[in-house]
Every structure is written in C-alpha cells, then in structure tokens.
Design a protein around this motif. Structure first.
Motif, PDB file in Angstrom:
ATOM      1  N   ILE A   1       0.814  -1.208   0.000  1.00  0.00           N
ATOM      2  CA  ILE A   1       0.000   0.000   0.000  1.00  0.00           C
ATOM      3  C   ILE A   1       0.853   1.267   0.000  1.00  0.00           C
ATOM      4  CG2 ILE A   1      -0.183   0.227   2.516  1.00  0.00           C
ATOM      5  CD1 ILE A   1      -3.169   0.937   2.028  1.00  0.00           C
ATOM      6  N   ALA A   2       2.133   1.144   0.340  1.00  0.00           N
ATOM      7  CA  ALA A   2       3.009   2.308   0.446  1.00  0.00           C
ATOM      8  C   ALA A   2       3.921   2.419  -0.776  1.00  0.00           C
ATOM      9  CB  ALA A   2       3.860   2.219   1.710  1.00  0.00           C
ATOM     10  N   PRO A   3       3.986   3.593  -1.420  1.00  0.00           N
ATOM     11  CA  PRO A   3       4.893   3.760  -2.566  1.00  0.00           C
ATOM     12  C   PRO A   3       6.344   3.816  -2.111  1.00  0.00           C
ATOM     13  CG  PRO A   3       3.775   5.829  -2.055  1.00  0.00           C
ATOM     14  CD  PRO A   3       3.170   4.790  -1.169  1.00  0.00           C
ATOM     15  N   THR A   4       7.175   2.953  -2.700  1.00  0.00           N
ATOM     16  CA  THR A   4       8.611   2.979  -2.389  1.00  0.00           C
ATOM     17  C   THR A   4       9.415   3.624  -3.510  1.00  0.00           C
ATOM     18  OG1 THR A   4       9.031   0.787  -3.346  1.00  0.00           O
ATOM     19  CG2 THR A   4       8.352   0.866  -1.039  1.00  0.00           C
ATOM     20  N   GLN A   5       8.793   3.877  -4.653  1.00  0.00           N
ATOM     21  CA  GLN A   5       9.425   4.583  -5.773  1.00  0.00           C
ATOM     22  C   GLN A   5       8.477   5.700  -6.196  1.00  0.00           C
ATOM     23  OE1 GLN A   5      10.735   1.927  -8.961  1.00  0.00           O
ATOM     24  NE2 GLN A   5      10.930   0.234  -7.498  1.00  0.00           N
ATOM     25  N   TRP A   6       8.938   6.935  -6.103  1.00  0.00           N
ATOM     26  CA  TRP A   6       8.040   8.060  -6.330  1.00  0.00           C
ATOM     27  C   TRP A   6       7.664   8.255  -7.793  1.00  0.00           C
ATOM     28  CZ3 TRP A   6       5.250   9.266  -2.591  1.00  0.00           C
ATOM     29  CH2 TRP A   6       5.737   9.337  -1.279  1.00  0.00           C
ATOM     30  N   LEU A   7       8.599   8.086  -8.723  1.00  0.00           N
ATOM     31  CA  LEU A   7       8.298   8.395 -10.126  1.00  0.00           C
ATOM     32  C   LEU A   7       7.206   7.495 -10.695  1.00  0.00           C
ATOM     33  CD1 LEU A   7       9.072  10.422 -12.253  1.00  0.00           C
ATOM     34  CD2 LEU A   7      10.840   8.845 -13.067  1.00  0.00           C
ATOM     35  N   PRO A   8       7.312   6.169 -10.573  1.00  0.00           N
ATOM     36  CA  PRO A   8       6.219   5.325 -11.069  1.00  0.00           C
ATOM     37  C   PRO A   8       4.896   5.634 -10.391  1.00  0.00           C
ATOM     38  CG  PRO A   8       8.169   4.002 -10.610  1.00  0.00           C
ATOM     39  CD  PRO A   8       8.429   5.356 -10.043  1.00  0.00           C
ATOM     40  N   PHE A   9       4.944   5.955  -9.102  1.00  0.00           N
ATOM     41  CA  PHE A   9       3.723   6.272  -8.371  1.00  0.00           C
ATOM     42  C   PHE A   9       3.080   7.552  -8.914  1.00  0.00           C
ATOM     43  CE2 PHE A   9       1.972   8.784  -4.779  1.00  0.00           C
ATOM     44  CZ  PHE A   9       0.844   8.020  -4.531  1.00  0.00           C
ATOM     45  N   LEU A  10       3.881   8.581  -9.117  1.00  0.00           N
ATOM     46  CA  LEU A  10       3.331   9.853  -9.596  1.00  0.00           C
ATOM     47  C   LEU A  10       2.827   9.760 -11.028  1.00  0.00           C
ATOM     48  CD1 LEU A  10       5.985  12.270  -8.034  1.00  0.00           C
ATOM     49  CD2 LEU A  10       3.633  11.872  -7.256  1.00  0.00           C
ATOM     50  N   ARG A  11       3.428   8.895 -11.829  1.00  0.00           N
ATOM     51  CA  ARG A  11       3.001   8.735 -13.218  1.00  0.00           C
ATOM     52  C   ARG A  11       1.795   7.812 -13.374  1.00  0.00           C
ATOM     53  NH1 ARG A  11       8.828   7.788 -16.300  1.00  0.00           N
ATOM     54  NH2 ARG A  11       9.426  10.004 -16.475  1.00  0.00           N
ATOM     55  N   SER A  12       1.469   7.062 -12.333  1.00  0.00           N
ATOM     56  CA  SER A  12       0.416   6.058 -12.440  1.00  0.00           C
ATOM     57  C   SER A  12      -0.952   6.700 -12.660  1.00  0.00           C
ATOM     58  CB  SER A  12       0.372   5.209 -11.170  1.00  0.00           C
ATOM     59  OG  SER A  12      -0.762   4.366 -11.181  1.00  0.00           O
TER      60      SER A  12
ATOM     61  N   TRP B   1      -5.521  14.165  -6.352  1.00  0.00           N
ATOM     62  CA  TRP B   1      -5.734  14.325  -4.914  1.00  0.00           C
ATOM     63  C   TRP B   1      -5.368  13.041  -4.171  1.00  0.00           C
ATOM     64  CZ3 TRP B   1      -5.696  16.633  -0.641  1.00  0.00           C
ATOM     65  CH2 TRP B   1      -6.340  16.126   0.479  1.00  0.00           C
ATOM     66  N   GLY B   2      -5.690  11.894  -4.765  1.00  0.00           N
ATOM     67  CA  GLY B   2      -5.355  10.625  -4.127  1.00  0.00           C
ATOM     68  C   GLY B   2      -3.854  10.469  -3.962  1.00  0.00           C
ATOM     69  N   LYS B   3      -3.086  10.852  -4.973  1.00  0.00           N
ATOM     70  CA  LYS B   3      -1.622  10.777  -4.893  1.00  0.00           C
ATOM     71  C   LYS B   3      -1.092  11.704  -3.806  1.00  0.00           C
ATOM     72  CE  LYS B   3      -1.067   9.638  -9.793  1.00  0.00           C
ATOM     73  NZ  LYS B   3      -0.609  10.116 -11.113  1.00  0.00           N
ATOM     74  N   LEU B   4      -1.632  12.935  -3.777  1.00  0.00           N
ATOM     75  CA  LEU B   4      -1.178  13.884  -2.775  1.00  0.00           C
ATOM     76  C   LEU B   4      -1.465  13.374  -1.371  1.00  0.00           C
ATOM     77  CD1 LEU B   4      -0.074  16.649  -1.937  1.00  0.00           C
ATOM     78  CD2 LEU B   4      -2.401  17.574  -2.231  1.00  0.00           C
ATOM     79  N   ARG B   5      -2.668  12.850  -1.199  1.00  0.00           N
ATOM     80  CA  ARG B   5      -3.044  12.355   0.135  1.00  0.00           C
ATOM     81  C   ARG B   5      -2.156  11.178   0.557  1.00  0.00           C
ATOM     82  NH1 ARG B   5      -3.252  10.850   4.261  1.00  0.00           N
ATOM     83  NH2 ARG B   5      -4.965  10.606   5.775  1.00  0.00           N
TER      84      ARG B   5
ATOM     85  N   GLY C   1      -5.686   7.782   3.275  1.00  0.00           N
ATOM     86  CA  GLY C   1      -6.845   8.408   2.676  1.00  0.00           C
ATOM     87  C   GLY C   1      -7.852   7.421   2.104  1.00  0.00           C
ATOM     88  N   GLN C   2      -9.032   7.932   1.765  1.00  0.00           N
ATOM     89  CA  GLN C   2     -10.143   7.110   1.304  1.00  0.00           C
ATOM     90  C   GLN C   2      -9.862   6.440  -0.028  1.00  0.00           C
ATOM     91  OE1 GLN C   2     -13.053   6.509   3.072  1.00  0.00           O
ATOM     92  NE2 GLN C   2     -13.453   4.993   1.459  1.00  0.00           N
ATOM     93  N   GLU C   3      -9.203   7.127  -0.950  1.00  0.00           N
ATOM     94  CA  GLU C   3      -8.950   6.547  -2.263  1.00  0.00           C
ATOM     95  C   GLU C   3      -8.024   5.341  -2.163  1.00  0.00           C
ATOM     96  OE1 GLU C   3      -7.048   8.094  -6.436  1.00  0.00           O
ATOM     97  OE2 GLU C   3      -8.537   9.392  -5.466  1.00  0.00           O
ATOM     98  N   ALA C   4      -7.031   5.420  -1.313  1.00  0.00           N
ATOM     99  CA  ALA C   4      -6.141   4.282  -1.103  1.00  0.00           C
ATOM    100  C   ALA C   4      -6.907   3.106  -0.510  1.00  0.00           C
ATOM    101  CB  ALA C   4      -4.985   4.674  -0.185  1.00  0.00           C
ATOM    102  N   LEU C   5      -7.860   3.409   0.363  1.00  0.00           N
ATOM    103  CA  LEU C   5      -8.680   2.343   0.932  1.00  0.00           C
ATOM    104  C   LEU C   5      -9.523   1.670  -0.151  1.00  0.00           C
ATOM    105  CD1 LEU C   5      -9.935   0.753   3.274  1.00  0.00           C
ATOM    106  CD2 LEU C   5     -11.534   2.659   3.598  1.00  0.00           C
ATOM    107  N   ASP C   6     -10.157   2.465  -1.001  1.00  0.00           N
ATOM    108  CA  ASP C   6     -11.041   1.915  -2.033  1.00  0.00           C
ATOM    109  C   ASP C   6     -10.286   1.102  -3.080  1.00  0.00           C
ATOM    110  OD1 ASP C   6     -13.130   3.173  -0.754  1.00  0.00           O
ATOM    111  OD2 ASP C   6     -13.135   4.922  -2.083  1.00  0.00           O
ATOM    112  N   LEU C   7      -9.089   1.564  -3.458  1.00  0.00           N
ATOM    113  CA  LEU C   7      -8.362   0.935  -4.566  1.00  0.00           C
ATOM    114  C   LEU C   7      -7.342  -0.105  -4.115  1.00  0.00           C
ATOM    115  CD1 LEU C   7      -7.732   4.066  -6.824  1.00  0.00           C
ATOM    116  CD2 LEU C   7      -9.492   2.309  -7.072  1.00  0.00           C
ATOM    117  N   LEU C   8      -6.896  -0.014  -2.864  1.00  0.00           N
ATOM    118  CA  LEU C   8      -5.862  -0.936  -2.379  1.00  0.00           C
ATOM    119  C   LEU C   8      -6.290  -1.679  -1.114  1.00  0.00           C
ATOM    120  CD1 LEU C   8      -2.710   1.348  -2.806  1.00  0.00           C
ATOM    121  CD2 LEU C   8      -3.534  -0.402  -4.378  1.00  0.00           C
ATOM    122  N   GLY C   9      -6.709  -0.927  -0.112  1.00  0.00           N
ATOM    123  CA  GLY C   9      -7.016  -1.540   1.174  1.00  0.00           C
ATOM    124  C   GLY C   9      -8.098  -2.591   1.090  1.00  0.00           C
TER     125      GLY C   9
END
Length: 502
Positions: free
Chosen positions: A129-140, A146-150, A177-185
């Motif tokens: 659930i936690a991003p360990t590489q910022w570039l792939p995460f930001l480009r996803s 808002w979900g990325k920022l949160r 955040g809520q978006e991480a819960l809906d898509l990952l959690g």
C-alpha cells in the motif's frame, strides 16, 4: 516445574499414552507430524490418532491434475504461501521437498486494478500500500491527483500512540486516505482474508504496518527503507512461493511420513472430560469412543464449539464469536491461440465499487511455471466472501457461465474454455474482525487442561501460521502429558512415604 523434572517422565510414557487430533487439514497433519517427532526425539512410546470427517485429507489444500496426461496443475485452495514466514518452508525442507520450491515469475509480476471498467497496473515499487518509488507512483493513472497527494502526505501524518486495535479501514483511511482504501485496502489487503475492511482487525491481520508506523513514524518511510536495504543486499526473492507439483504435494509428503492412526470418513461428534483431569473421551459418529490423554482440535471454530459445548459452554460461546464466510474458486483452461495475451501480469483485483460479480482473477500459468502446457492459459477466478455470496449456490454450469461473462467484460475473453473446475469452500474462511486477538486470548484462557486449539481461526490463516500453531499445539500437548505424569509420580511417592512413616 523444571525441564529436569519433566525429563524424568519420559520413561513413564506408556504404550497406552494417546493423543487424539481432530481435523485432517494442514494444521492437523502438521500437528500429528510434530507429535510423532517429539515422541521420537524424547525416545518415548506414544500413540496418536487423527480423525477427519472427510474421506480426503488436506482440508482446503487440494491439487488436481486435469488433462489427458495430467499436464495441468490446478489448485482448489491456496496456491502459494508467504516466503518470509519460515515455518512452512522449514517443514517443506524437512519433508525432503526443498528442491520443489518455486517462486513467482518475476518477469510477469504486474498486478492490475479494475478502475472505472479499465485495467490499470499497480505502480512499480508499491509495497502493498506504500509507494517505495516516487516516479512510477506519480506517473500512475490509477490514482487521482488528490489521491496521490493524500498518499504522499502519509509521511507527515502523526503516529497513533494508542496501542488499541483498529479496523483495517480506519488505519488505511487515517494514514493514506479514502482513495487508497477503495483501490488498495479493500480489494488487495482485506481480500486476503475474504473480509470487509470496515470490520477487519488491523492487529490480527497486518500488525507489521502498525509496527512500521510506530517504529519509523511512517509506513511509507519504513517501506522505502526496507526496499533500499533489499536492493543494497541484492535481495530479489519472491514474496510468495509454491511447490512445483502444487501445494497438494505437501499434504502427500506429510501423510507419507505419519505412522499413527489416520481415521478418514469418521467424524468426532462429542467430547467429555475423563475421570483423569486433562484426559477426554472422544465419541465418533460410528459409535466408537477414543480415550485421549491430550486433545488437539484443528477444526473450524464453530465445529470446535459444538464439541466442547456440553462441558465448557463459555468456551463454546466465545468460539462462536468468530464469524466465517464462504468462498469459491473457478479455474478455466484456454488455448492461447484463442485468447492471445489478455493480461501481461499475475492478475486483477476488483474493488467492490466496480459492481462486478467476481472478486479477482489470477493468470495461474503466468504466475507460476509448470502449471499448464505452453500453448494453454490457466485462469483462476475468485468469488463469494462478502461480495455476492449468492453465486456459490448456483450449480457448476451456471457459475461457470457467470465467470465467463465477467472474464469477457473484464479481460475481453470470448473463447470457450477447454475445461473448467469449480471448488466451493462453505463457511471455511474465518473473519479476523475488530478485537480478534483479545477474543483469541479469552478462548485460550477458557480452554480446560489437556485441550489445545489450533488452526486458521486463531492466529493466522496462511499455511505458515497454521504449521506454526500445529507445532506449538503438539509441544503443549506433549508437555501437558509429561507434566501430569511427573506430578502423578510425585504425589504417589509422597503417599508411599507417608504410609511407611505411619
């Protein structure tokens, strides 16, 4: 009592000393193996009997080999186990299956999330659930801006100092955040237990995330440190491993090493304490009765509750507080020439918000080698749990039709499968709801002497945790018999001395 005192009782374990194990899943089989191992190491004579109501041993572990020459490997239950928990790997090696261990295909390790009806890969370097590489995460494209920022702000969220339990939903929402819960959690984490994030206990299912928060102030920060350390050490081992011939080979190896009595197709229908404290009478459905100097029960919690209700109603009531859900897996085989490459990865997880009738699907023949001939593709689909449990009541033909419709919509597969296999697991998945660990502690405190509970209902649902619980139960059962016999010998000696003096 000291270990020196306990060792005295080794000679007193007679051929009549008997342990009964109820339940022939992997926990029961591993318990029998460890009871046998303990007795051999101590050089004592000890009998055990394992009782399983089904004709087949292995419980939810079942491996089939369809095809004219058995060239496919199909798992009806678990297809792998966590590599970082050592107990299953150690047992596998002890049984001579070390060379059979295989990891997942690291070249095709992508997992997709169905997002607004479209397949979107999880970004590289996502540590559950936690991003360990910022570039792939930001480009996803998976997350909104808002979900990325949160999620990125998780590093600055204050640490929760209260050590009390919380739900998985509360934890993920609080940290990411809520978006991480809906898509990952929900689809990725809660789905491991076929559960609901709003009910699932964080401490019972993902205590490592709470530890990461406490020790590093941030789950993201901790995950990035772990990933950097792994890269520095050149560690690229698979998180999950399996066996070349399927997980069922573990069951076969265990059974082949057991020398006790294995009763299949026989059910334990009642227990009652014997006149000797810590001993029991086990009544079977054919009218026979077994005497047990110690008892290991590895059945689902509700089945254990039925067995103990007559003499320990409080224990039975607490056992029944553990809820269960039913699930199913459907495996379909396709000719590659007819489906092409529907997905370049392990599989798809599907958030509940997508409104689909299936929970997830795995490209089995891409995830692990040796699962199908090169010109075929195996797909395994997961249904039931808290999402559409009604589907499990459909007959096989209707259920496969539903699955094919879903695969057409999600993956674009319109071809007719070469064959399919359906497995239903009724009330087989325990739910670790909020407060589960406290509930398990109450269960342990209410267990009478000589009765030991183990299995997926208590302290871990995966194969490694079940093996660990089996080993602990075997050690405790063995120790309880030794302790009672030493105490009995001591009391007898005291009585003899008093008689002589008087």
């Amino acid at each position: 009592m000291s270990s020196a005192q306990l060792s005295v009782s080794n000679d007193s374990l007679q051929h009549g000393t008997h342990i009964v194990i109820i339940g022939g899943g992997v926990t029961g089989l591993a318990a029998a193996y460890h009871v046998q191992k303990q007795a051999r190491a101590a050089g004592v004579a000890l009998r055990y009997t394992l009782v399983e109501r089904d004709e087949r041993l292995g419980g939810k572990i079942i491996t089939d080999y369809p095809g004219d020459a058995g060239e496919f490997v199909v798992e009806g239950g678990p297809d792998s186990f966590v590599a970082r928990k050592p107990w299953a790997i150690e047992l596998v090696r002890e049984l001579g299956l070390g060379d059979e261990v295989i990891g997942t295909n690291q070249a095709r390790h992508s997992t997709y999330v169905l997002r607004h009806g479209r397949l979107t890969p999880l970004p590289a370097g996502l540590g559950m659930i936690a991003p360990t590489q910022w570039l792939p995460f930001l480009r996803s494209p998976l997350f909104s801006p808002w979900g990325k920022l949160r999620m990125a702000l998780e590093q600055f969220i204050p640490v929760r100092r209260n050590a009390a339990d919380e739900t998985l939903a509360d934890f993920v929402r609080r940290r990411f955040g809520q978006e991480a819960l809906d898509l990952l959690g929900e689809p990725l984490l809660a789905a491991i237990h076929s559960g609901v994030a709003d009910r699932q206990s964080m401490l019972a299912t993902f205590p490592n995330f709470r530890a990461m928060e406490r020790e590093h102030g941030s789950v993201t920060r901790a995950a990035r440190k772990q990933a950097a350390k792994a890269r520095q050490n050149g560690v690229q081992s698979a998180a999950f491993v399996s066996l070349r011939g399927g997980i069922g080979t573990l069951v076969d190896a265990l059974v082949s090493r057991l020398h006790g009595t294995l009763l299949t197709g026989r059910a334990a229908v009642g227990l009652e304490p014997d006149e000797n404290p810590g001993s029991y009478r086990v009544h079977l459905d054919d009218g026979t009765m077994l005497h047990a100097d110690a008892l290991i029960v590895t059945t689902p919690a509700y089945a254990a509750a039925d067995l103990v209700a007559s003499f320990s109603p409080e224990l039975a009531r607490t056992l029944r507080e553990i809820p269960y859900v039913s699930t199913g897996t459907i495996t379909l085989a396709y000719r590659r020439s007819e489906v092409g490459a529907p997905l370049d990865g392990f599989g798809v997880v599907i958030p509940r918000g997508e409104g689909r009738r299936i929970n997830a699907c795995t490209m089995t023949s891409l995830k692990f080698p040796h699962r199908a001939p090169d010109d075929h593709l195996l797909i395994r689909v997961f249904v039931g749990g808290v999402n559409r449990p009604d589907l499990l009541h459909l007959d096989d033909h209707a259920l496969v039709s539903v699955v094919r419709e879903e695969l057409h919509d999600v993956l674009g597969i319109a071809a007719t499968p070469v064959w399919s296999r359906v497995y239903r697991w009724w009330n087989a998945n325990p739910q670790y709801n909020l407060g589960h660990l406290e509930r398990v502690e109450r269960i342990a405190a209410r267990c009478p002497p000589g009765l030991f509970l183990a299995g997926s209902a208590y302290r871990g649902v995966g194969i490694p945790d079940c093996v660990r619980q089996a080993q602990e139960a075997a050690e405790q059962a063995f120790m309880s018999i030794q302790t009672r016999q030493v105490c009995g010998e001591t009391h007898a000696d005291e009585h003899d001395s008093t008689s002589v003096l008087t």
